[in-house]
Design a protein around this motif. Structure first.
Motif, PDB file in Angstrom:
ATOM      1  N   LYS A 185       4.817  28.964  42.467  1.00 49.51           N
ATOM      2  CA  LYS A 185       4.592  30.310  41.904  1.00 49.51           C
ATOM      3  C   LYS A 185       3.858  31.249  42.871  1.00 49.51           C
ATOM      4  CE  LYS A 185       4.372  28.303  37.260  1.00 49.51           C
ATOM      5  NZ  LYS A 185       3.584  28.159  36.013  1.00 49.51           N
ATOM      6  N   HIS A 186       4.347  31.349  44.122  1.00 49.31           N
ATOM      7  CA  HIS A 186       3.616  32.116  45.113  1.00 49.31           C
ATOM      8  C   HIS A 186       3.779  33.629  45.011  1.00 49.31           C
ATOM      9  CE1 HIS A 186       7.473  30.902  47.053  1.00 49.31           C
ATOM     10  NE2 HIS A 186       7.487  32.154  47.444  1.00 49.31           N
ATOM     11  N   GLN A 187       4.835  34.096  44.356  1.00 52.22           N
ATOM     12  CA  GLN A 187       5.033  35.547  44.253  1.00 52.22           C
ATOM     13  C   GLN A 187       5.738  35.915  42.954  1.00 52.22           C
ATOM     14  OE1 GLN A 187       7.413  36.253  47.751  1.00 52.22           O
ATOM     15  NE2 GLN A 187       5.745  37.217  48.858  1.00 52.22           N
ATOM     16  N   MET A 188       5.453  37.133  42.485  1.00 49.53           N
ATOM     17  CA  MET A 188       6.259  37.801  41.461  1.00 49.53           C
ATOM     18  C   MET A 188       6.682  39.124  42.080  1.00 49.53           C
ATOM     19  SD  MET A 188       3.876  37.072  38.107  1.00 49.53           S
ATOM     20  CE  MET A 188       3.124  35.451  37.894  1.00 49.53           C
ATOM     21  N   VAL A 189       7.910  39.166  42.557  1.00 50.51           N
ATOM     22  CA  VAL A 189       8.381  40.311  43.351  1.00 50.51           C
ATOM     23  C   VAL A 189       9.513  41.017  42.601  1.00 50.51           C
ATOM     24  CG1 VAL A 189       9.309  41.057  45.560  1.00 50.51           C
ATOM     25  CG2 VAL A 189       7.806  39.076  45.465  1.00 50.51           C
ATOM     26  N   PRO A 190       9.348  42.297  42.300  1.00 57.11           N
ATOM     27  CA  PRO A 190      10.413  43.004  41.581  1.00 57.11           C
ATOM     28  C   PRO A 190      11.572  43.377  42.491  1.00 57.11           C
ATOM     29  CG  PRO A 190       8.642  44.519  42.113  1.00 57.11           C
ATOM     30  CD  PRO A 190       8.185  43.149  42.556  1.00 57.11           C
ATOM     31  N   ASP A 191      12.741  43.510  41.892  1.00 46.92           N
ATOM     32  CA  ASP A 191      13.849  44.187  42.547  1.00 46.92           C
ATOM     33  C   ASP A 191      13.818  45.648  42.107  1.00 46.92           C
ATOM     34  OD1 ASP A 191      14.780  42.028  43.952  1.00 46.92           O
ATOM     35  OD2 ASP A 191      16.305  41.469  42.485  1.00 46.92           O
ATOM     36  N   MET A 192      14.367  46.520  42.932  1.00 46.69           N
ATOM     37  CA  MET A 192      14.292  47.953  42.670  1.00 46.69           C
ATOM     38  C   MET A 192      15.684  48.591  42.636  1.00 46.69           C
ATOM     39  SD  MET A 192      11.086  48.381  42.361  1.00 46.69           S
ATOM     40  CE  MET A 192       9.405  48.355  42.986  1.00 46.69           C
ATOM     41  N   LEU A 193      15.869  49.517  41.704  1.00 46.00           N
ATOM     42  CA  LEU A 193      17.083  50.334  41.692  1.00 46.00           C
ATOM     43  C   LEU A 193      16.800  51.585  42.512  1.00 46.00           C
ATOM     44  CD1 LEU A 193      19.956  50.978  40.716  1.00 46.00           C
ATOM     45  CD2 LEU A 193      18.931  52.044  38.683  1.00 46.00           C
ATOM     46  N   ILE A 194      17.513  51.712  43.631  1.00 43.09           N
ATOM     47  CA  ILE A 194      17.240  52.743  44.631  1.00 43.09           C
ATOM     48  C   ILE A 194      18.382  53.751  44.640  1.00 43.09           C
ATOM     49  CG2 ILE A 194      16.931  53.143  47.104  1.00 43.09           C
ATOM     50  CD1 ILE A 194      16.060  50.047  47.105  1.00 43.09           C
ATOM     51  N   GLY A 195      18.049  55.039  44.629  1.00 47.54           N
ATOM     52  CA  GLY A 195      19.065  56.087  44.625  1.00 47.54           C
ATOM     53  C   GLY A 195      18.961  57.000  45.832  1.00 47.54           C
ATOM     54  N   ASN A 196      20.088  57.574  46.236  1.00 45.88           N
ATOM     55  CA  ASN A 196      20.109  58.537  47.336  1.00 45.88           C
ATOM     56  C   ASN A 196      19.290  59.768  46.938  1.00 45.88           C
ATOM     57  OD1 ASN A 196      21.789  61.219  48.283  1.00 45.88           O
ATOM     58  ND2 ASN A 196      21.580  59.709  49.925  1.00 45.88           N
ATOM     59  N   ALA A 197      18.332  60.143  47.779  1.00 46.34           N
ATOM     60  CA  ALA A 197      17.395  61.222  47.437  1.00 46.34           C
ATOM     61  C   ALA A 197      18.100  62.564  47.295  1.00 46.34           C
ATOM     62  CB  ALA A 197      16.297  61.312  48.498  1.00 46.34           C
ATOM     63  N   LYS A 198      19.068  62.845  48.157  1.00 42.25           N
ATOM     64  CA  LYS A 198      19.762  64.138  48.083  1.00 42.25           C
ATOM     65  C   LYS A 198      20.526  64.262  46.772  1.00 42.25           C
ATOM     66  CE  LYS A 198      22.710  67.273  50.722  1.00 42.25           C
ATOM     67  NZ  LYS A 198      23.404  67.807  49.525  1.00 42.25           N
ATOM     68  N   LEU A 199      21.190  63.178  46.364  1.00 47.47           N
ATOM     69  CA  LEU A 199      21.905  63.195  45.087  1.00 47.47           C
ATOM     70  C   LEU A 199      20.946  63.528  43.955  1.00 47.47           C
ATOM     71  CD1 LEU A 199      24.388  62.450  43.233  1.00 47.47           C
ATOM     72  CD2 LEU A 199      23.438  60.127  43.201  1.00 47.47           C
ATOM     73  N   LEU A 200      19.792  62.865  43.938  1.00 46.04           N
ATOM     74  CA  LEU A 200      18.826  63.076  42.861  1.00 46.04           C
ATOM     75  C   LEU A 200      18.217  64.471  42.924  1.00 46.04           C
ATOM     76  CD1 LEU A 200      17.094  59.583  43.065  1.00 46.04           C
ATOM     77  CD2 LEU A 200      18.778  60.321  41.375  1.00 46.04           C
ATOM     78  N   GLY A 219      11.574  37.490  38.275  1.00 47.25           N
ATOM     79  CA  GLY A 219      10.907  36.241  37.960  1.00 47.25           C
ATOM     80  C   GLY A 219       9.827  35.863  38.951  1.00 47.25           C
ATOM     81  N   THR A 220       9.522  34.579  38.962  1.00 47.19           N
ATOM     82  CA  THR A 220       8.524  34.022  39.863  1.00 47.19           C
ATOM     83  C   THR A 220       9.224  33.315  41.008  1.00 47.19           C
ATOM     84  OG1 THR A 220       7.009  33.667  38.018  1.00 47.19           O
ATOM     85  CG2 THR A 220       6.552  32.456  40.037  1.00 47.19           C
ATOM     86  N   ARG A 221       8.795  33.584  42.218  1.00 45.73           N
ATOM     87  CA  ARG A 221       9.405  32.964  43.398  1.00 45.73           C
ATOM     88  C   ARG A 221       8.722  31.631  43.677  1.00 45.73           C
ATOM     89  NH1 ARG A 221      12.711  36.901  45.990  1.00 45.73           N
ATOM     90  NH2 ARG A 221      12.991  35.569  47.816  1.00 45.73           N
ATOM     91  N   ASN A 222       9.550  30.615  43.926  1.00 46.28           N
ATOM     92  CA  ASN A 222       9.089  29.265  44.205  1.00 46.28           C
ATOM     93  C   ASN A 222       9.912  28.692  45.349  1.00 46.28           C
ATOM     94  OD1 ASN A 222       7.348  28.800  41.586  1.00 46.28           O
ATOM     95  ND2 ASN A 222       9.313  29.595  40.863  1.00 46.28           N
ATOM     96  N   PHE A 223       9.436  27.580  45.921  1.00 49.46           N
ATOM     97  CA  PHE A 223      10.174  26.933  47.004  1.00 49.46           C
ATOM     98  C   PHE A 223      11.209  25.952  46.446  1.00 49.46           C
ATOM     99  CE2 PHE A 223       6.169  27.899  49.329  1.00 49.46           C
ATOM    100  CZ  PHE A 223       6.725  28.677  50.324  1.00 49.46           C
ATOM    101  N   TYR A 224      12.388  25.932  47.069  1.00 50.50           N
ATOM    102  CA  TYR A 224      13.361  24.878  46.794  1.00 50.50           C
ATOM    103  C   TYR A 224      13.945  24.403  48.120  1.00 50.50           C
ATOM    104  CZ  TYR A 224      16.644  28.900  46.756  1.00 50.50           C
ATOM    105  OH  TYR A 224      17.355  30.048  47.047  1.00 50.50           O
ATOM    106  N   SER A 225      14.279  23.105  48.156  1.00 51.68           N
ATOM    107  CA  SER A 225      14.590  22.507  49.456  1.00 51.68           C
ATOM    108  C   SER A 225      15.436  21.255  49.293  1.00 51.68           C
ATOM    109  CB  SER A 225      13.274  22.158  50.167  1.00 51.68           C
ATOM    110  OG  SER A 225      13.503  21.490  51.394  1.00 51.68           O
TER     111      SER A 225
END
Length: 339
Positions: free
Chosen positions: A235-250, A152-158
């Motif tokens: 609406k200062h950022q749209m930052v994805p999350d990533m699915l990261i895998g162990n390189a040796k396994l792959l 989503g879009t990152r916003n400030f909350y306080s």
């Protein structure tokens, strides 16, 4: 307190077993695939990972069994990435800010107002062929991104109202643990406080910080709306999350198995994207009606102006992001005037 102790215990438990977990199998001889993430079982990312599990076990169930560990049960994102590097666990979902120390190209996603629209953001991230060169940039560090999830879009909350950048002055705001994120929040006039996501609720509750910056789901899935009552759409950022895998396994997989894992990863993104908008609307409803959160529409241009120099400063300091930045600007241009 009990939940925090359980997380600490779980983290020590995983570390103690790290040496024997690598490549370990279930009693039926299957290779156990362990996935860690920070969200709850109802979060769109968890639902996407259930699709990942379903496809792997449907197509390769004679060889693999997938276990998913939500709620930072295997430690914070940074700790889980380290465990994925070593192969103690196999996959982790983490934000791009967590990847900056391994491949500085990921720093571009911490740039404020990088994307001019959600359409441009989605087009860039869904261009899997282009993104592969970015995803492979961490191979030497022992892991690789398989796919992205919409955060989503990152916003400030306080605990205090934020209507203009001036309202951020004097406020301590939690940021992700990356230099670029720290610089961005400081540029808004706030005092950036890097910390693990799992520590935010208690930090706000105890007055250590005033608030944080994240999407709407943080208010409900992580209960931040119980302690921070003002959510401002800057609406200062749209930052994805990533699915990261162990390189040796792959790298050690047969081409057939790797193709299935990639198919499962992309399918998990489709599910996550479909669930995201529904989850945001549900979160806003709960935040307003059950937590008493006030959502504030602000003049976004004032916030853009407050950090207008940050993009240029980041490009000068880190030439590695220039190519991806230029690619994103070309996509942005296609959507100008369509908002």
């Amino acid at each position: 307190m009990r939940k925090r102790l359980m997380k600490i215990f779980s983290g020590f438990f995983v570390l103690a077993l790290a040496l024997v977990m690598t490549g370990c199998s279930a009693s039926n001889g299957k290779r156990i695939i362990r996935i860690a993430h920070a969200q709850s079982e109802t979060h769109p990312e968890h639902l996407g990972l259930l699709k990942f599990k379903e496809i792997i076990e449907d197509k390769l169930g004679d060889r693999y069994e997938v276990e998913i560990f939500p709620n930072e049960l295997l430690g914070s994102a940074q700790k889980a990435i380290e465990l994925t590097q070593t192969g103690a666990i196999d996959f982790v979902v983490a934000g791009t800010a967590n990847l900056e120390t391994f491949a500085d190209v990921y720093e571009v996603f911490s740039m404020p107002y990088l994307f001019t629209s959600e359409e441009a953001y989605h087009e860039v991230m869904n261009d899997n062929d282009y993104m592969q060169q970015v995803y492979h940039s961490t191979d030497d560090s022992g892991f690789r991104v398989l796919t992205w999830y919409n955060a989503g879009t990152r916003n400030f909350y306080s605990t205090k109202r934020i209507e203009t950048p001036e309202d951020l002055k004097g406020q301590k705001i939690r940021v992700q643990q990356s230099p670029a994120s720290v610089n961005m929040v400081n540029s808004f006039g706030a005092a950036a406080s890097p910390m693990s996501f799992g520590e935010v609720y208690t930090a706000i509750q105890q007055g250590v910080i005033h608030g944080a910056e994240n999407n709407e789901l943080a208010l409900t899935n992580n209960k931040h709306g119980e302690v921070a009552k003002y959510y401002s759409y800057n609406k200062h950022q749209m930052v994805p999350d990533m699915l990261i895998g162990n390189a040796k396994l792959l790298n050690d997989m047969s081409e057939e198995d790797l193709n299935v894992f990639m198919e499962a990863a992309l399918a998990s993104t489709e599910v996550e994207l479909a669930e995201w908008d529904k989850a945001v609307e549900e979160a806003k409803n709960i935040a307003i009606n059950e937590q008493g959160v006030e959502f504030i529409d602000v003049d976004v241009q004032k916030f853009k102006d407050a950090v207008s120099d940050v993009q240029e400063e980041m490009l000068e300091a880190n030439p590695s992001i220039q190519e991806l930045y230029d690619h994103i600007q070309a996509v942005n241009a296609k959507y100008e005037g369509k908002e």
